[in-house]
Scaffold this active site. Structure first.
Site, PDB file in Angstrom:
ATOM      1  N   ASN A 120       0.873  -1.183   0.000  1.00 54.59           N
ATOM      2  CA  ASN A 120       0.000   0.000   0.000  1.00 54.59           C
ATOM      3  C   ASN A 120       0.905   1.226   0.000  1.00 54.59           C
ATOM      4  OD1 ASN A 120      -1.897   1.961   0.402  1.00 54.59           O
ATOM      5  ND2 ASN A 120      -2.295   1.452   2.558  1.00 54.59           N
ATOM      6  N   TRP A 121       1.053   1.808  -1.180  1.00 54.37           N
ATOM      7  CA  TRP A 121       2.001   2.924  -1.318  1.00 54.37           C
ATOM      8  C   TRP A 121       1.466   4.253  -0.755  1.00 54.37           C
ATOM      9  CZ3 TRP A 121       4.457   2.399  -6.920  1.00 54.37           C
ATOM     10  CH2 TRP A 121       5.349   1.314  -6.915  1.00 54.37           C
ATOM     11  N   LYS A 122       0.210   4.289  -0.395  1.00 51.95           N
ATOM     12  CA  LYS A 122      -0.394   5.531   0.127  1.00 51.95           C
ATOM     13  C   LYS A 122      -0.090   6.710  -0.811  1.00 51.95           C
ATOM     14  CE  LYS A 122       0.074   3.577   4.707  1.00 51.95           C
ATOM     15  NZ  LYS A 122       0.113   3.770   6.132  1.00 51.95           N
ATOM     16  N   HIS A 138      -9.612   1.257   4.632  1.00 49.42           N
ATOM     17  CA  HIS A 138      -8.333   1.420   5.344  1.00 49.42           C
ATOM     18  C   HIS A 138      -8.551   2.337   6.554  1.00 49.42           C
ATOM     19  CE1 HIS A 138      -4.232   2.545   6.273  1.00 49.42           C
ATOM     20  NE2 HIS A 138      -3.871   1.449   5.634  1.00 49.42           N
ATOM     21  N   GLU A 168      -5.812  -4.956  10.703  1.00 48.93           N
ATOM     22  CA  GLU A 168      -4.846  -3.885  10.964  1.00 48.93           C
ATOM     23  C   GLU A 168      -5.267  -3.138  12.227  1.00 48.93           C
ATOM     24  OE1 GLU A 168      -2.801  -2.460   7.141  1.00 48.93           O
ATOM     25  OE2 GLU A 168      -4.673  -1.386   7.319  1.00 48.93           O
ATOM     26  N   SER A 202       2.466  -1.608  10.614  1.00 48.02           N
ATOM     27  CA  SER A 202       3.920  -1.385  10.711  1.00 48.02           C
ATOM     28  C   SER A 202       4.725  -2.655  10.422  1.00 48.02           C
ATOM     29  CB  SER A 202       4.288  -0.830  12.084  1.00 48.02           C
ATOM     30  OG  SER A 202       3.532   0.313  12.348  1.00 48.02           O
ATOM     31  N   GLY A 261       2.590  -0.938   4.494  1.00 52.92           N
ATOM     32  CA  GLY A 261       2.448   0.471   4.139  1.00 52.92           C
ATOM     33  C   GLY A 261       3.809   1.096   3.876  1.00 52.92           C
ATOM     34  N   GLY A 262       4.254   1.896   4.816  1.00 52.28           N
ATOM     35  CA  GLY A 262       5.504   2.663   4.674  1.00 52.28           C
ATOM     36  C   GLY A 262       6.683   1.866   4.134  1.00 52.28           C
TER      37      GLY A 262
HETATM   38  C1  PEP Z   1      -1.087   0.204   5.871  1.00 54.87           C
HETATM   39  O1  PEP Z   1      -1.027   1.141   5.134  1.00 54.87           O
HETATM   40  O2  PEP Z   1      -1.956  -0.627   5.648  1.00 54.87           O
HETATM   41  C2  PEP Z   1      -0.156   0.069   6.984  1.00 54.87           C
HETATM   42  C3  PEP Z   1      -0.262  -0.956   7.761  1.00 54.87           C
HETATM   43  O3  PEP Z   1       0.779   1.033   7.146  1.00 54.87           O
HETATM   44  P1  PEP Z   1       2.196   0.874   7.859  1.00 54.87           P
HETATM   45  O4  PEP Z   1       2.766  -0.441   7.395  1.00 54.87           O
HETATM   46  O5  PEP Z   1       2.992   2.034   7.369  1.00 54.87           O
HETATM   47  O6  PEP Z   1       1.956   0.889   9.318  1.00 54.87           O
END
Ligand code: PEP
Length: 258
Positions: A9-11, A103, A172, A218, A239-240
């Site tokens: 998930n590149w956001k 999300h 999540e 995360s 995500g990140g």
């Molecule tokens: C996400 O975007 O679904 C996520 C879990 O973000 P991150 O991995 O950055 O916490």
């Protein structure tokens, strides 16, 4: 162990197409190195700005066999006036196969209600996409199971058993998502406990449960193996760490060694 599903998930990153190409180039090189031994499938969910170009890249070279295109969101309706939204029909034309629904950043930062999430879920199904439905509690307190039950009841309202079985669930916990202030890391044990609660709720209400459960919150190269070595966790939503190309390749290499 069955193949794990890794969803990136590149956001709102990367900020340029050149950087997005750089991430995919490195992953393509890594896939070439791996040869036949791929223990994972990939889904890339770029921002709408790059979705068409990323879709084209995913049809080339080694990515073609391992990676699919996903969207981060979908409009609630197909043909209506909705400024700023992108319809399922538009996404379908671009080859989008998966779509992230509900999300936590959309639920909690943009005020997307369970009812809107439900409409988006129906839109994804109507448009023949695989919904990746995000759910998770804001706080880990004694009410977390009740919270999950209510979220499931509202989010899946009106869906048939067949439609529910086509969904992927991404658990999540909001308190573990890196962009949230005060986020702290989860453990595989508590993730498994929640997944088991989610499965029980599905069985109780619908007499069936979706087959694929992802963990998100995360996920990075330090914790991915701990979560994915659990048979009940079928993949991760990253995500990140998914836009940091070296980190993402590290994650893939750890998954290959499970
Ligand atoms: C996400 O975007 O679904 C996520 C879990 O973000 P991150 O991995 O950055 O916490």
């Amino acid at each position: 162990m069955s193949k794990k599903l890794i969803v990136a998930n590149w956001k709102m990153l990367p900020t340029t197409l050149a950087e997005a190409e750089g991430v995919l180039d490195l992953i393509n090189d890594y896939l070439e190195l791996l040869n036949e031994k791929k223990e994972f499938s990939l889904v890339f969910c770029p921002s709408f700005v790059f979705i068409e170009e990323v879709g084209k890249i995913l049809k080339t070279s080694h990515l073609e066999h391992e990676a699919e295109l996903g969207a981060q969101d979908i409009a609630v309706e197909d043909e209506t006036a909705l400024t700023g939204e992108v319809s399922g029909a538009m996404l379908q034309k671009l080859g989008v196969r998966y779509v992230i629904i509900g999300h936590s950043e959309r639920r909690w930062k943009l005020g997307e209600s369970d009812q809107v999430v439900n409409q988006k879920l129906k839109s994804a199904i109507r448009n023949d996409m695989v919904p990746i439905v995000c759910m998770g509690e804001r706080e880990r307190d004694e009410n977390f199971s009740k919270f999950l039950e209510k979220q499931i009841t509202n989010t899946f309202e009106g869906l048939t058993s067949d439609e529910i079985s086509r969904c992927i669930i991404a658990y999540e916990p909001v308190w573990a998502i890196s962009t949230n202030p005060g986020a702290h890391s989860d453990t595989p044990q508590s993730a498994l406990e929640s997944i088991s609660v989610i499965k029980e709720v599905f069985s109780k209400i619908y007499h069936l449960s979706p087959k694929t459960y992802l963990y998100g919150g995360s996920v990075n190269s330090k914790n991915v193996a701990n979560f994915l070595k659990e048979e009940e966790i079928n993949g991760v939503l990253v995500g990140g760490a998914s836009v940091n190309k070296e980190e993402f390749v590290k994650i893939l290499s750890l998954v290959s060694k499970l």
